[in-house]
Design an enzyme around this catalytic site. Sequence first.
Site, short mmCIF file in Angstrom:
data_model
loop_
_atom_site.label_atom_id
_atom_site.label_comp_id
_atom_site.label_asym_id
_atom_site.label_seq_id
_atom_site.Cartn_x
_atom_site.Cartn_y
_atom_site.Cartn_z
N PHE A 107 34.31 47.14 41.59
CA PHE A 107 35.25 46.04 41.76
C PHE A 107 34.76 45.17 42.91
CE2 PHE A 107 39.84 44.75 41.18
CZ PHE A 107 39.84 44.86 39.80
N GLN A 111 47.90 35.46 48.68
CA GLN A 111 46.62 35.54 47.98
C GLN A 111 46.67 34.81 46.64
OE1 GLN A 111 44.92 39.46 46.39
NE2 GLN A 111 43.38 38.79 47.86
N HIS A 139 44.64 34.72 43.34
CA HIS A 139 43.60 35.43 42.60
C HIS A 139 42.70 34.38 41.96
CE1 HIS A 139 41.72 37.94 39.55
NE2 HIS A 139 42.26 39.02 40.10
N LEU A 181 46.57 37.05 34.60
CA LEU A 181 45.25 37.41 35.14
C LEU A 181 44.20 37.74 34.09
CD1 LEU A 181 45.54 39.83 38.11
CD2 LEU A 181 45.44 37.36 38.07
N GLU A 191 39.60 41.32 37.81
CA GLU A 191 38.30 41.21 38.48
C GLU A 191 37.28 42.15 37.86
OE1 GLU A 191 39.66 41.67 42.69
OE2 GLU A 191 38.32 39.98 42.91
N ARG A 224 38.13 38.11 47.00
CA ARG A 224 38.95 37.08 46.35
C ARG A 224 39.03 35.77 47.12
NH1 ARG A 224 43.82 41.10 44.27
NH2 ARG A 224 42.60 42.00 42.59
N HIS A 247 49.07 35.20 43.48
CA HIS A 247 48.96 36.58 43.00
C HIS A 247 49.66 37.59 43.88
CE1 HIS A 247 47.33 39.94 40.89
NE2 HIS A 247 46.59 40.35 41.88
N ARG A 296 43.60 40.56 50.59
CA ARG A 296 43.65 41.90 50.00
C ARG A 296 42.45 42.16 49.11
NH1 ARG A 296 45.31 44.21 45.42
NH2 ARG A 296 46.59 42.56 44.49
#
Lengths: 572, 235
Positions: free
Chosen positions: A121, A240, A242, A252, A255, A286, A350, A389
């Site tokens: 990730f 955040q 995304h 979404l 990722e 991100r 997000h 994050r």
Amino acid sequence: MTELYEHNHLLTIVGAGGAGLRAALAARGEGQKNIAVISKVKPTRSPTTCAQGGIAAVRTESGSDSVSNHISDTLRAGRGLADEDAVEFICENGPEQIRKLENFGVPFSRNSENKIARRQFPGHTSNKNPARRLCYFHDRTGHVLMQTLHDQCRSDNNISFYNEFFVLQLIVEDNKICGLLAYNIADGSLHKFNSRAVLLATGGCGELFSVTSNSKSSTADGFALALEAGLSVQDLEFMQFHPTGVRQLGFLITEAARSHGGQLKNNNNKRFMKNYAPEKLELAPRDIVTRAIFTEINEGRGIDGENFVNLDLTGIKRLSEKLPEVVNLSKNYLGIDPARKPIPVRPTAHYMMGGIPTDLNGRVKYKNNIEGLYAAGECACLSLHGANRLGGNSLLEINVMGMKTGQTIGRETKNEPISSPADKYTGKWISMIEDFKDSSSNFSASKIKTELQKTMTACSGVLRSENSLNRATEKIKSLADKSRQIKISGNSKRYNYALVEIFELKNMLKTARLLTAAALERRETRGSHWRADYPETGAEKWRKHSLSRLAGGNPEVTYRPVTSIEQEEDES
Amino acid sequence: MNKEKKEITVKIKRQKNKNPETSYWTAYDLMATPDDRVLDLLEKIRHTRDDTLAFRSNCGHGICGSDAMNINGNNRLACRTLLADLGFPDRVIIQPLGGFTVKKDLVIREAELEDIAGELELNFSPADNRKKEPAEENYNNLNEAINCIECGSCQSACPVTWEEKRFPGPQLLTRAGRYIFDDRDSRTQKRLHQLDSYCSLWNCQTIYNCVEACPREINITALLSELKNKILKPD
């Protein structure tokens, strides 16, 4: 006259997403026998269900990754604002949490050796190489997690669910929590919950923005409850975005799509990430990818000059096996088979990194502590994520902190009689609700909500400046004034969603005001907080947490230092 | 994106409370495009025409299972149904899922299902001696069963549930299957025994309505047949 129903529960949990349910199970594990879980929606419909990617947790028996790698990745992604004690605590508890979830029945995807598989990730590394660290179930990790936790909870008679209840306010006496007041959406009745402990697990506030990956229910309810009770909320300026939400709808594309080899391309069909993160490319965290996409769009390199870029998954082998949900969503909503054509994506609101500040036991802390009040999950701020994050860390946090908070409450809340303070609030709420009803008028909350979302997106969103934030403040104030004129035409007590929308809008307006105030005060760029007028980043003097509260209806922003712990051992 | 626009009529079956005699129809003319979701139409109506319209919705992309309803004769998720999927018709007729008690408008009562879920003990119970490797067939079925989002579409489409209120119905049988197909679970035999009893799994008449209705495209009837096989041929 509306009748007031009373309920006595030692522990009342507000919110039935991952953190709330995990806490209920942990409190049960400590022998707690009288637990209420209140939720606006049926638990499996909570936004946790939408989580795709996975849970970040190191495989301890593996030689190639280590907990200290996870800690340093999280600290680095947090851009200096993550508290070291929180990061250590959460990362160290990851491996145990996976075993516990497996025992609850979560069927994590397995590798060829039939061990729990790990996926790569963005932002997760081991000796500068990408690390495989996220446990997952295809691209529906949140869904199977919620289904499993909900099944465990609903088969337990000691956990009472109050689905489709909306919490109106906390009841606090002498700095001690006594319970809360809630509205039953199904029939319009009011309910007083008397409790020795209350846990807020109400999730985030993505609905503040026009395009969000969050569900409709993410309306900042927990933040507003805490603010109304006089508490401070921490780091609200760190929202955040995304990088890869589907163009208009906002949901979404995980990722994992980029870890599996997905490429971001602009109008010239160029992989633009090489200009922003030459080494990590699409695997950068991100904040960097979001800024890159936003810059490409702002500089006219969006696809056909529009506000999106392409996420090209055509090079990924066995795509529908690896990311079945992504393939289905893309085909269903866009008519695009991602194995053949790229998906149009743009940043989408997000995750709120900030929230109600807590210690490592989930106790709400800083200024005006309220005994017996706890918070966990996205609505809480443990300072794990700092300014940005890392993917996979929120499912980890809701499980570790859900468990830890539930255990703490289970151990510390004695099975003593629950006091029922005299009711002071019901009358106020009944008359407020009656005032909203006017069959001759129809000035709905949704108009104001849409204006608020537009304002927040344009002025308090990915890119901010003093000018834009001042504009946002003025607009939010005028919308708050306007919101007093809202009228609903329906007199019905049953499923009066127009009324629920007013409750939510009030919570959103309060939080939007404080988010904007905290963003205005922070004159620098850090993580998700990007200031056009203050592009400098990483200054030591700004390495501090904001604490915002309402003082006489106006925002007041103060700061506290970041917690560092002396390194006792060398990083290996 | 498709820019084609036209006026369509959205007809919605309403109901004031649990009493079916309080039901009535309302119709709204709206401008719409083929890319609009049925959910978009419902929201537009609630926000601009009639704020008393009651329906559930949350995630908006088909994973939370809130907004199952009957749309032009089929059970579907409002958020997952584009007007293009319906052939961009001139009329969209929306009703609550059949077979359920209606609480208001498109909101159905789900408590009955929760009660049966309790009886079926739908929770994982880990076995002490776990099989090292799950049988591939079971694992594939588990993968399928766990896809259920408890939206009620299949339950409503199954004619047996209309007649036999004690029949758990396709949704809960699928949910029970999720644990039966899980080789890590210890209560397999007990669960199968429960499903073997009167009014249980054998009421499934393989009508396939559930399969047609499932927005997650779960082959429910095949899963239930696998469960029947398990009862007849225990390992």
